[in-house]
Enzyme design. Structure first.
Site, PDB file in Angstrom:
ATOM      1  N   ASP A  36      -5.271  -8.905  11.626  1.00 50.47           N
ATOM      2  CA  ASP A  36      -5.199  -9.831  10.494  1.00 50.47           C
ATOM      3  C   ASP A  36      -3.820 -10.482  10.499  1.00 50.47           C
ATOM      4  O   ASP A  36      -2.804  -9.793  10.386  1.00 50.47           O
ATOM      5  CB  ASP A  36      -5.422  -9.076   9.173  1.00 50.47           C
ATOM      6  CG  ASP A  36      -5.478  -9.993   7.958  1.00 50.47           C
ATOM      7  OD1 ASP A  36      -5.331 -11.224   8.116  1.00 50.47           O
ATOM      8  OD2 ASP A  36      -5.670  -9.475   6.842  1.00 50.47           O
ATOM      9  N   ASP A  45     -10.381 -15.103   5.504  1.00 52.85           N
ATOM     10  CA  ASP A  45     -10.030 -14.416   4.253  1.00 52.85           C
ATOM     11  C   ASP A  45      -9.483 -15.486   3.301  1.00 52.85           C
ATOM     12  O   ASP A  45     -10.237 -16.099   2.536  1.00 52.85           O
ATOM     13  CB  ASP A  45      -9.015 -13.301   4.570  1.00 52.85           C
ATOM     14  CG  ASP A  45      -8.446 -12.597   3.350  1.00 52.85           C
ATOM     15  OD1 ASP A  45      -8.728 -13.006   2.220  1.00 52.85           O
ATOM     16  OD2 ASP A  45      -7.676 -11.612   3.516  1.00 52.85           O
ATOM     17  N   GLY A  84      -9.810  -5.989   0.456  1.00 55.28           N
ATOM     18  CA  GLY A  84      -9.087  -5.296  -0.617  1.00 55.28           C
ATOM     19  C   GLY A  84      -7.759  -5.960  -0.872  1.00 55.28           C
ATOM     20  O   GLY A  84      -7.283  -6.776  -0.069  1.00 55.28           O
ATOM     21  N   LYS A 140      -7.604  -2.029  10.938  1.00 54.37           N
ATOM     22  CA  LYS A 140      -7.207  -3.442  11.006  1.00 54.37           C
ATOM     23  C   LYS A 140      -5.690  -3.484  11.110  1.00 54.37           C
ATOM     24  O   LYS A 140      -4.993  -2.959  10.261  1.00 54.37           O
ATOM     25  CB  LYS A 140      -7.710  -4.128   9.734  1.00 54.37           C
ATOM     26  CG  LYS A 140      -7.106  -5.458   9.419  1.00 54.37           C
ATOM     27  CD  LYS A 140      -7.869  -6.099   8.267  1.00 54.37           C
ATOM     28  CE  LYS A 140      -6.939  -6.514   7.139  1.00 54.37           C
ATOM     29  NZ  LYS A 140      -7.669  -7.131   6.022  1.00 54.37           N
ATOM     30  N   SER A 152      -6.525  -0.889   6.458  1.00 56.00           N
ATOM     31  CA  SER A 152      -5.649  -1.976   6.876  1.00 56.00           C
ATOM     32  C   SER A 152      -4.257  -1.402   7.111  1.00 56.00           C
ATOM     33  O   SER A 152      -3.687  -0.783   6.217  1.00 56.00           O
ATOM     34  CB  SER A 152      -5.635  -3.034   5.766  1.00 56.00           C
ATOM     35  OG  SER A 152      -4.713  -4.053   6.056  1.00 56.00           O
ATOM     36  N   GLU A 203      -8.713 -11.875  11.967  1.00 56.69           N
ATOM     37  CA  GLU A 203      -8.794 -12.326  10.574  1.00 56.69           C
ATOM     38  C   GLU A 203      -7.700 -13.338  10.273  1.00 56.69           C
ATOM     39  O   GLU A 203      -6.529 -13.115  10.570  1.00 56.69           O
ATOM     40  CB  GLU A 203      -8.668 -11.096   9.658  1.00 56.69           C
ATOM     41  CG  GLU A 203      -8.824 -11.394   8.171  1.00 56.69           C
ATOM     42  CD  GLU A 203      -8.867 -10.107   7.334  1.00 56.69           C
ATOM     43  OE1 GLU A 203      -9.235  -9.043   7.872  1.00 56.69           O
ATOM     44  OE2 GLU A 203      -8.518 -10.169   6.146  1.00 56.69           O
ATOM     45  N   LYS A 251     -13.608 -11.032  -1.017  1.00 55.40           N
ATOM     46  CA  LYS A 251     -12.813 -10.405  -2.076  1.00 55.40           C
ATOM     47  C   LYS A 251     -13.211 -11.086  -3.379  1.00 55.40           C
ATOM     48  O   LYS A 251     -13.088 -12.310  -3.499  1.00 55.40           O
ATOM     49  CB  LYS A 251     -11.316 -10.613  -1.848  1.00 55.40           C
ATOM     50  CG  LYS A 251     -10.766  -9.933  -0.604  1.00 55.40           C
ATOM     51  CD  LYS A 251      -9.289 -10.241  -0.421  1.00 55.40           C
ATOM     52  CE  LYS A 251      -8.764  -9.589   0.851  1.00 55.40           C
ATOM     53  NZ  LYS A 251      -7.385 -10.034   1.173  1.00 55.40           N
ATOM     54  N   LYS A 272      -2.206  -5.427  11.094  1.00 50.28           N
ATOM     55  CA  LYS A 272      -1.557  -6.666  10.664  1.00 50.28           C
ATOM     56  C   LYS A 272      -0.694  -7.171  11.818  1.00 50.28           C
ATOM     57  O   LYS A 272       0.012  -6.385  12.466  1.00 50.28           O
ATOM     58  CB  LYS A 272      -0.679  -6.395   9.439  1.00 50.28           C
ATOM     59  CG  LYS A 272      -1.488  -6.051   8.187  1.00 50.28           C
ATOM     60  CD  LYS A 272      -2.189  -7.281   7.641  1.00 50.28           C
ATOM     61  CE  LYS A 272      -2.836  -6.986   6.294  1.00 50.28           C
ATOM     62  NZ  LYS A 272      -3.511  -8.167   5.731  1.00 50.28           N
TER      63      LYS A 272
HETATM   64  O1  OSB Z   1      -5.121  -9.937   4.020  1.00 51.31           O
HETATM   65  O2  OSB Z   1      -6.623  -8.519   3.592  1.00 51.31           O
HETATM   66  C1  OSB Z   1      -5.479  -8.952   3.423  1.00 51.31           C
HETATM   67  C2  OSB Z   1      -3.524  -6.587   1.165  1.00 51.31           C
HETATM   68  C3  OSB Z   1      -2.898  -7.481   0.334  1.00 51.31           C
HETATM   69  C4  OSB Z   1      -3.086  -8.827   0.527  1.00 51.31           C
HETATM   70  C5  OSB Z   1      -3.908  -9.281   1.554  1.00 51.31           C
HETATM   71  C6  OSB Z   1      -4.549  -8.383   2.387  1.00 51.31           C
HETATM   72  C7  OSB Z   1      -4.323  -7.009   2.217  1.00 51.31           C
HETATM   73  C8  OSB Z   1      -4.874  -5.990   3.090  1.00 51.31           C
HETATM   74  C9  OSB Z   1      -5.024  -4.594   2.534  1.00 51.31           C
HETATM   75  O3  OSB Z   1      -5.159  -6.177   4.238  1.00 51.31           O
HETATM   76  C10 OSB Z   1      -6.398  -4.322   2.053  1.00 51.31           C
HETATM   77  C11 OSB Z   1      -6.459  -3.068   1.224  1.00 51.31           C
HETATM   78  O4  OSB Z   1      -6.324  -1.975   1.799  1.00 51.31           O
HETATM   79  O5  OSB Z   1      -6.622  -3.166   0.006  1.00 51.31           O
HETATM   80 MG    MG Z   2      -6.727 -10.592   5.193  1.00 47.80          MG
END
Ligand code: OSB
Ligand code: MG
Length: 372
Positions: free
Chosen positions: A192, A242, A294, A165, A139, A217, A266, A167
């Site tokens: 995302d 999510d 994650g 992914k 991510s 996402e 998750k 952001k």
């Molecule tokens: O939206 O998936 C998410 C991290 C913190 C809070 C929300 C998210 C995320 C990530 C990172 O996208 C996922 C990771 O590498 O642990």
């Molecule tokens: Mg997410």
């Protein structure tokens, strides 16, 4: 049967190798609550809460989780007598407390670790895993510039990650994503938004729809399942939920509404690993794809994520990245990405890892022990 004697809460902070920025804020360090359950006769177990210092991703946050764990969840766990079978008993025993899923999930993880360690059974095996390695994605936070983004994505793809992914947030979406697509025409890419848009922004998603993304996402507000259904109907790209999915029942409803074609699972968000498996069951039955998300976990939470990611049905690469993507020095032995973009699922009993004592002490901000 397992008899619990005490639970130790521990607030830890680990600097991140680089700030991680999403539409809702920026993390410069990982602050997490670790939980260590002590049993009378079955050793100990470790859990990690997925909460962050601020209630931005969801209602939960570290200080709130600490208090609900200390004053409510752990006392009722300890007061209820022996657990039998231990991990399955945790959810029902804590069900009187509404919400607080990440805090509950941390308790369940620690009890699972203790119970399975005592039996010599790895968590992945207990949950039904059918692989010992899993494909991994990464991510990528919102960077300072498009060049910075291209450099980061290029480095991750070179390292072997099977999916990047990106952001996004209003003002940082179509242009940077198109630049990444042009630079890496064959890469498995997704985006995302962490709930940053509204249905009126559909034109942005229609522009992203042509970029060959494997999913979009959580584009809209986490309580707007109906709007997600309306958006999904306008897009060829699958919508992945999510934040919106907090239980197997939520998953069933979202699928029934047509609000998603993919679910990011998750364990913390849905109240524990056992509920995460039930989310998988609901999704797979309906032909909806799942993968393991994650929360920038330390090696403790990461070990459990890898076990979940190894289950049948988890067909897409997860946000289960290597330790060095987050930390210069993880709490556990580091999780390492193989050049083929896979990581090994821990093989040891329970979650299969433990914090290194020196590193744990160095990262600890405070501890509190709750006894029966
Ligand atoms: O939206 O998936 C998410 C991290 C913190 C809070 C929300 C998210 C995320 C990530 C990172 O996208 C996922 C990771 O590498 O642990
Ligand atoms: Mg997410």
């Amino acid at each position: 049967m397992i008899e619990l004697a005490a639970v130790e809460l521990r607030l830890v902070r680990l600097p991140l190798v680089a700030p991680f920025r999403t539409s809702f804020g920026e993390e410069r360090e990982k602050e997490a609550i670790l939980l260590r359950v002590e049993t009378r006769d079955r050793g100990t177990g470790w859990g990690e809460s997925a909460t962050f210092p601020f209630p931005r991703y969801s209602e939960e946050w570290n200080e709130g989780a600490w208090i609900v764990l200390r004053d409510h969840l752990i006392p009722s766990l300890l007061a209820g007598g022996p657990l039998a079978p231990a991990p399955e008993d945790v959810g029902p025993r804590l069900a009187w407390a509404r919400g607080h899923r990440m805090a509950k999930a941390a308790v369940e993880m620690a009890v699972l670790d203790a119970a399975l360690s005592a039996q010599g059974v790895p968590l992945a095996e207990h949950l039904g895993a059918d692989r010992d390695r899993v494909p991994c994605g990464v991510s990528v936070g919102i960077p300072g510039s498009v060049d910075d983004l291209l450099a980061r994505v290029g480095a991750y793809l070179d390292a072997g990650y099977r999916r990047a992914k990106l952001k996004i947030e209003p003002g940082w979406d179509v242009e940077p994503v198109r630049a990444v697509r042009e630079a890496f025409p064959d890469a498995h890419l997704s985006v995302d938004a962490n709930a940053a848009y509204r249905l009126e922004d559909a034109a942005i998603f229609e522009a992203l729809d042509g970029l060959g993304l494997s999913m979009i996402e959580q584009p809209l507000h986490h309580e707007d399942l109906w709007d997600h259904a309306r958006l999904q109907a306008r897009l060829a790209t699958p919508v992945c939920l999510d934040e919106s999915i907090r239980s197997a029942a939520d998953a069933a409803l979202a699928i029934e509404l047509g609000a998603c074609r993919v679910i990011n699972v998750k364990a913390g968000r849905v109240g524990g690993l056992l509920e995460a498996v039930r989310v998988r069951d609901v999704a797979v039955e309906a032909g909806v794809l799942v993968w393991c998300g994650g929360m920038l976990e330390t090696g403790i939470g990461r070990a459990a994520n890898l076990a979940l990611a190894a289950l049948p049905g988890f067909t897409m690469p997860g946000d289960t990245s290597a330790s060095d993507r987050y930390f210069a020095d993880d709490l556990t032995e580091p999780f390492v990405l193989a050049p083929d973009g896979t990581m090994a699922v821990p093989r040891g009993p329970g979650i299969g890892v433990e914090p290194r004592p020196d590193r744990l002490e160095a990262c600890t901000v405070r501890t509190e022990r709750i006894t029966a």
